[in-house]
Design a protein around this motif. Structure first.
Motif, short mmCIF file in Angstrom:
data_model
loop_
_atom_site.label_atom_id
_atom_site.label_comp_id
_atom_site.label_asym_id
_atom_site.label_seq_id
_atom_site.Cartn_x
_atom_site.Cartn_y
_atom_site.Cartn_z
N VAL A 198 -1.93 16.96 59.06
CA VAL A 198 -1.53 17.94 57.96
C VAL A 198 0.01 18.47 58.41
O VAL A 198 0.36 18.70 59.71
CB VAL A 198 -2.26 19.15 58.18
CG1 VAL A 198 -1.72 20.17 57.00
CG2 VAL A 198 -3.74 18.78 57.91
N VAL A 199 1.04 18.33 57.43
CA VAL A 199 2.39 18.57 57.59
C VAL A 199 2.39 19.86 56.85
O VAL A 199 2.33 20.00 55.71
CB VAL A 199 3.31 17.68 57.34
CG1 VAL A 199 4.64 17.75 57.59
CG2 VAL A 199 2.95 16.32 58.04
N TYR A 200 2.89 21.03 57.77
CA TYR A 200 3.25 22.22 57.26
C TYR A 200 4.65 22.39 57.12
O TYR A 200 5.68 21.99 58.07
CB TYR A 200 2.57 23.31 57.97
CG TYR A 200 1.24 23.28 58.30
CD1 TYR A 200 0.26 24.07 57.53
CD2 TYR A 200 0.62 22.62 59.44
CE1 TYR A 200 -1.13 24.13 57.70
CE2 TYR A 200 -0.74 22.41 59.61
CZ TYR A 200 -1.61 23.16 58.76
OH TYR A 200 -2.96 23.08 58.73
N VAL A 201 5.12 23.06 56.07
CA VAL A 201 6.58 23.60 55.83
C VAL A 201 6.49 24.91 55.37
O VAL A 201 5.88 25.17 54.47
CB VAL A 201 7.40 22.77 54.96
CG1 VAL A 201 8.77 23.18 54.81
CG2 VAL A 201 6.96 21.31 55.19
N ASP A 202 7.36 25.93 55.96
CA ASP A 202 7.42 27.28 55.87
C ASP A 202 8.86 27.78 56.18
O ASP A 202 9.42 27.06 57.09
CB ASP A 202 6.39 28.10 56.30
CG ASP A 202 5.91 29.36 55.24
OD1 ASP A 202 6.75 29.61 54.45
OD2 ASP A 202 4.97 29.98 55.57
N ARG A 206 15.96 33.36 57.51
CA ARG A 206 16.85 32.95 58.65
C ARG A 206 16.49 31.64 59.44
O ARG A 206 17.33 31.26 59.88
CB ARG A 206 16.81 33.93 59.82
CG ARG A 206 15.30 34.50 60.28
CD ARG A 206 15.07 35.31 61.26
NE ARG A 206 13.84 35.26 61.61
CZ ARG A 206 13.04 34.48 62.13
NH1 ARG A 206 13.85 33.37 63.11
NH2 ARG A 206 11.84 34.41 62.72
N ALA A 207 15.09 31.26 58.99
CA ALA A 207 14.81 29.88 59.64
C ALA A 207 13.82 29.15 58.78
O ALA A 207 13.27 29.88 58.00
CB ALA A 207 14.06 30.35 61.01
N VAL A 208 13.80 27.83 59.17
CA VAL A 208 12.85 27.06 58.51
C VAL A 208 11.89 26.33 59.57
O VAL A 208 12.66 25.95 60.72
CB VAL A 208 13.53 26.02 57.53
CG1 VAL A 208 14.32 25.15 58.30
CG2 VAL A 208 12.66 25.18 56.74
N ALA A 209 10.70 25.97 59.39
CA ALA A 209 9.96 25.39 60.15
C ALA A 209 9.04 24.34 59.70
O ALA A 209 8.59 24.34 58.51
CB ALA A 209 8.95 26.44 60.89
N ILE A 210 8.82 23.15 60.55
CA ILE A 210 7.90 22.15 60.15
C ILE A 210 7.13 21.86 61.12
O ILE A 210 7.42 21.76 62.41
CB ILE A 210 8.75 20.86 59.70
CG1 ILE A 210 10.03 21.01 58.93
CG2 ILE A 210 7.89 19.73 59.37
CD1 ILE A 210 10.97 19.96 58.72
N ALA A 211 5.74 21.77 61.11
CA ALA A 211 4.77 21.63 62.02
C ALA A 211 3.90 20.30 61.36
O ALA A 211 3.36 20.27 60.40
CB ALA A 211 3.61 22.62 62.10
#
Length: 303
Positions: A198-202, A206-211
């Motif tokens: 599972v790839v998460y993007v949120d 101020r910031a962007v995150a990918i898990a």
């Protein structure tokens, strides 16, 4: 009594902060003078050892850089010769044709390894620059997933994307972030035990995150502590699909730091692993605060 103790405490703090030239004044022959002499001998020993390690590190970095550059010319020649054989493999007997195919594949791996070594030498020399542009991070992640989906299907894993919405455009170096994604997805495929990835993007203002979350073998706490070390692998004997040098995560960590971001990891044996990349949305901003995604994200459960 209090004055000399304070002086010793201040000198210890300066030494701990990296001021290796700091020493205590030695006066007389009493116990405090003995303490000062012992402290100074300890500081001298630490300074020598740290300088030796620093010199050794520079020699190792120079060696990697020099060898990497020197290998480029013969590798180019080998590549040209290998391509000639590969293009004519249909005219060869089956064993020779298979040999030409293996040579072609291994030369490709060699080129990737050399590229990783050269990239690390550039980081060590401080010779890297960001080329940032406003980029839709979700679209970049979709492209990265599409590039590795055939590999994932071959290993029996399905890659899911979870992107709930938000400020998805960010000033990033798309080439470097794609490289991070390639490393994270490749590791998830290799160690995901044919379970969903599972790839998460949120993001927020101020910031962007990918898990990237897998549900495979996971890692022990000792492995987690070393996972970003150069040339280190959790299980060197394990069959790998994506190849690699053991430099992928080290380069990814450097790429994240170059953006002013961070690359963090969570893992438990038998539960899988999750790597989270967090980047500031605007180039030059400090990250600060919490990531838009928890580690690990818990909004999706593997089937």
């Amino acid at each position: 009594m209090v004055g000399p103790v304070r002086v010793a405490a201040n000198a210890s703090e300066k030494l701990a902060a990296g001021q290796l030239e700091e020493r205590l004044p030695v006066k007389g022959q009493d116990e405090l003078a003995t303490l000062a002499r012992s402290f100074n001998r300890m500081a001298d020993s630490l300074q020598r050892q740290i300088r030796q390690l620093a010199d050794l590190s520079r020699v190792q970095q120079r060696f990697v850089s020099d060898v990497s550059h020197e290998l480029r010319t013969p590798l180019t020649t080998i590549r040209l010769a290998g391509d000639v054989l590969y293009d004519q493999r249909e005219d060869f007997p089956p064993p020779t044709a298979r040999t030409a195919e293996l040579l072609h594949t291994q030369i490709g791996r060699f080129e990737l390894m050399l590229a990783d070594l050269l990239e690390m030498s550039r980081y060590d020399a401080g010779a890297v620059d960001l080329e940032t542009d406003p980029t839709n991070v979700v679209r970049l992640v979709e492209e990265s997933i599409a590039a590795v989906e055939p590999l994932a299907h071959g290993k029996g894993s399905e890659i899911r994307l979870v992107a709930p919405g938000g400020y998805f455009e960010a000033d990033i170096d798309a080439r470097r972030v794609r490289r991070i994604m390639q490393n994270l997805l490749g590791n998830a495929i290799d160690h995901g035990e044919a379970k969903p990835i599972v790839v998460y993007v949120d993001s927020d203002e101020r910031a962007v995150a990918i898990a990237v979350r897998d549900y495979g073998v996971g890692m022990s706490p000792a492995d987690v502590d070393r996972v970003f070390d150069r040339f280190w692998r959790a299980d060197p004997s394990r069959q790998r699909t994506t190849g690699g040098t053991g430099l992928g995560l080290a380069i990814s960590l450097e790429d994240a730091a170059l953006h002013g971001g961070e690359l963090a990891v969570w893992s438990e044996l038998g539960e899988g692993s999750c790597f989270r990349l967090t980047l500031p949305r605007h180039s030059g901003d400090e990250l600060g605060g919490l990531s838009p995604l928890p580690l690990p994200p818990d909004t999706e459960v593997a089937a």
